[in-house]
Motif scaffolding. Sequence first.
Motif: not given
Length: 488
Positions: A441-448, A467-473
């Motif tokens: 589970i990755w919460d906005e992993p790509l910031n910066f 298997t992954i649940l992620f938040v990314e904009h």
Amino acid sequence: MSLINVSNLTFAHDGSYDNIFENVSFQLDTDWKLGFTGRNGRGKTTFMNLLLGKLEYSGHISANVSFEYFPFQVKHPDYLTTDVVEEIVPDYQQWELMRELSLLKVTDDVLYRPFETLSNGEQTKVLLAALFLKENSFLLIDEPTNHLDMAARKLVSQYLNGKSGFILVSHDRAFLDNCVDHILSINRTNIEIQKGNFSDWWLNKERQDNYELAENHKLKKDIKRLSDAAKRTNDWSHEVEKSKYGNGPVDRGYIGHKAAKMMKRSKSIEQRQQSAIDEKSKLLKNIEASDSLKITQLAYHKPQLVELEHVSIYYGDREVCSDISFTIEQGERIALSGQNGSGKSSLIKLICGEKLSFTGTFRKGSNLKISYVSQDTSHLQGNLTDYAREQGIDESLFKAILRKLDFSRVQFEKDISAFSGGQKKKVLIAKSLCEQAHLHIWDEPLNFIDVISRMQIEELLLEHSPTILFVEHDRAFCENIATKIVEL
């Protein structure tokens, strides 16, 4: 139009033997919409600080404009927003500010609320609007997208597309493509400027990389051929020289001359070989190391890991999300989408085991192991060796992953708290890749995180299908990765 001239710029941080910039020279036009790209730790923010005059350097930077940095440091966040804007632009005209806020779809009432009560997205938009009111200024916009959801990113990119006279640091490909007309890139060995958006620059880079790789392959073959030829000729000359002795009466002068001639030929081939090696060393100068990453997940005994039916989450009397229903099945890559404040992080906390007040049905597999990457990196400190030990992960694997994510060995000696924002995020991702888990589970992993590292992470997720649940904009990332989107 005016020019920003950079000539023979050299800079290294105090106590460091490595120059971040060395004899760098280029020109920028103050009418450009300039995208600024490069891997984490290459010196993008440092270059902005040099333009702002915050650091001492050798060489020259000359410009007929003043530089303004975004995000502006708000000294009094408890002030009304209108007063915060007045601190930034003391002589601003109200109608001009209202025009800018209207373009950014910000309602007038935010001006009469304390700045600290605004959402991160509203704060970003207000500060951008204020800074674009400054005349004869060249804006240095440093990663504005990190607190914007997907809809806000699209809106801000459209706003910037109507402006000019700025450097924009962003690692969001779609965002850059929509609002820049030149790219300034910090490469492994140089700084270069190209006309066009990010996709144009990336296409040119791929062409250049492929050309360098093809030339490198040809030179490798040439070096091997010359090396083999030199060895054969050298062996022959020694055999001929030995034949002068022990074989009865011979013309030693002739044989010695022949051996010397062959030795000379051997030396000539060696010189050509060295010339080819020297030529080869000039190639591959800007090909970025982007070795493939790996992820190994534990197999779970059931196909379904998590199930939510009509879940609503509450903080006290406040409902943060309502009537959420979805499942997480093995092999799914689920993007959790929605505007800021829609409850994405709260849902993640619930799934990760945090005690939250909720209604509805929530089921999670027994003994389910979850690897979590949080938005927050402020807790990171100490050296990487101690961090790996504290987290119970394999230090060698952890550091090998960081090397693949463009960490230099020098970086391993530093305190994590001194890392750039992108490097800290990479520490959390590398830790997650080392952990044995059924679900990531990755919460906005790509910031910066820089674009090339984003592409590495994309390739990892596509190749290994964890298997992954992620938040990314990052829109491009979500479109490439998600097998399912849960919209809040």
